[in-house]
Design a protein around this motif. Sequence first.
Motif, short mmCIF file in Angstrom:
data_model
loop_
_atom_site.label_atom_id
_atom_site.label_comp_id
_atom_site.label_asym_id
_atom_site.label_seq_id
_atom_site.Cartn_x
_atom_site.Cartn_y
_atom_site.Cartn_z
N MET A 1 15.64 -3.45 -2.90
CA MET A 1 14.73 -3.63 -1.95
C MET A 1 13.89 -2.17 -1.27
N SER A 2 12.72 -2.15 -1.30
CA SER A 2 12.07 -0.90 -1.19
C SER A 2 12.20 -0.55 0.40
N THR A 3 12.28 0.69 1.03
CA THR A 3 11.98 1.20 2.10
C THR A 3 10.98 0.63 2.98
N ARG A 4 11.20 0.15 4.10
CA ARG A 4 10.12 -0.25 4.96
C ARG A 4 9.55 0.87 5.92
N LEU A 5 8.11 1.03 6.05
CA LEU A 5 7.46 1.99 6.75
C LEU A 5 7.58 1.64 8.34
N ALA A 6 7.42 2.28 8.95
CA ALA A 6 7.57 2.04 10.74
C ALA A 6 6.26 3.10 11.08
N ALA A 7 5.78 2.58 12.40
CA ALA A 7 4.94 3.44 13.12
C ALA A 7 5.40 5.04 13.28
N GLY A 8 4.70 5.99 13.02
CA GLY A 8 4.91 7.33 13.09
C GLY A 8 5.14 7.88 11.63
N ASP A 9 5.44 7.17 10.82
CA ASP A 9 5.73 7.66 9.05
C ASP A 9 4.56 8.12 8.80
N PRO A 10 4.39 8.98 7.88
CA PRO A 10 3.43 9.36 7.12
C PRO A 10 3.16 8.27 5.96
N ALA A 11 1.62 7.69 6.02
CA ALA A 11 1.51 6.94 5.19
C ALA A 11 1.45 7.57 3.71
N PRO A 12 2.05 6.66 2.67
CA PRO A 12 2.30 7.36 1.50
C PRO A 12 0.82 7.45 0.86
N ASP A 13 0.33 8.49 0.28
CA ASP A 13 -1.06 8.38 -0.21
C ASP A 13 -1.27 7.66 -1.75
N PHE A 14 -2.16 7.54 -1.87
CA PHE A 14 -2.30 6.76 -3.23
C PHE A 14 -3.78 6.96 -3.75
N THR A 15 -3.84 6.65 -5.19
CA THR A 15 -5.18 6.53 -5.79
C THR A 15 -5.03 5.73 -6.86
N LEU A 16 -5.86 4.34 -6.37
CA LEU A 16 -5.92 3.05 -7.22
C LEU A 16 -7.31 2.82 -7.56
N LEU A 17 -7.35 2.16 -8.62
CA LEU A 17 -8.67 1.62 -9.16
C LEU A 17 -9.16 0.43 -8.46
N ASP A 18 -10.46 0.20 -8.01
CA ASP A 18 -11.09 -0.76 -7.42
C ASP A 18 -11.57 -1.89 -8.33
N ALA A 19 -12.21 -2.82 -7.77
CA ALA A 19 -12.69 -3.89 -8.96
C ALA A 19 -13.51 -3.35 -9.91
N ASP A 20 -14.13 -2.20 -9.52
CA ASP A 20 -15.38 -1.76 -10.58
C ASP A 20 -14.51 -0.60 -11.14
N GLU A 21 -13.16 -0.45 -11.29
CA GLU A 21 -12.48 0.59 -11.88
C GLU A 21 -12.79 1.93 -11.61
N LYS A 22 -13.30 2.02 -10.62
CA LYS A 22 -13.59 3.56 -9.66
C LYS A 22 -12.24 3.78 -8.73
N PRO A 23 -11.79 5.00 -8.97
CA PRO A 23 -10.54 5.39 -7.98
C PRO A 23 -10.99 5.60 -6.55
N VAL A 24 -10.03 5.09 -5.76
CA VAL A 24 -10.03 5.15 -4.27
C VAL A 24 -8.76 5.84 -3.89
N THR A 25 -8.82 6.80 -3.07
CA THR A 25 -7.81 7.51 -2.71
C THR A 25 -7.66 7.52 -1.21
N LEU A 26 -6.67 7.10 -0.70
CA LEU A 26 -6.33 6.89 0.60
C LEU A 26 -6.70 8.27 1.67
N SER A 27 -6.42 9.21 1.07
CA SER A 27 -6.27 10.60 2.06
C SER A 27 -7.92 11.05 2.10
N GLU A 134 0.34 3.75 12.26
CA GLU A 134 0.26 3.55 13.79
C GLU A 134 0.92 2.11 13.84
N ALA A 135 0.64 1.13 12.98
CA ALA A 135 1.39 0.00 12.94
C ALA A 135 1.79 -0.59 11.66
N ALA A 136 2.72 -1.33 11.48
CA ALA A 136 3.37 -1.68 10.24
C ALA A 136 3.83 -3.24 10.52
#
Length: 155
Positions: A1-27, A134-136
């Motif tokens: 089981m993966s670790t659960r995030l909680a308030a105050g944790d840094p949000a893991p950054d990611f870059t994923l493709l959207d529906a148009d195959e364009k990258p979206v990066t959280l940061s 801020e909330a999980a």
Amino acid sequence: MSTRLAAGDPAPDFTLLDADEKPVTLSDLRGRKVIVYFYPAASTPGCTKQACDFRDNLAELNGAGIDVLGISPDKPAKLARFREKEGLTFPLLSDPERTVLQEWGAFGEKTMYGKTVTGVIRSTFLVDEEGKIEAAQYNVRATGHVAKLRKDLKV
């Protein structure tokens, strides 16, 4: 089981493709709050209800400085069909390897119809302007979830 995030944790950054195959990066969204929600599969009844609830409340959320990102293991082409069919107006991101799902604790064992299965755990996170959780919320219900979220956020 993966670790659960909680308030105050840094949000893991990611870059994923959207529906148009364009990258979206959280940061890239720093400076605004972001709702990141994970759902099992596009075009299923619960996921459609949840996505349409976000769509129907997007103007108020955006007006409060909150962006919305939906993430599932679906491939971009399926996400594009889902977006078009339901008129969704926020980014749907593809995580077919389930890497981001696991980093955020949104993939693992869950109970479905009384059985323990491994899959996507319907989860919602609020990331603050600095990139911290801020909330999980894990194991959220598809129906009524957005209304509760708006109430909690006072939006």
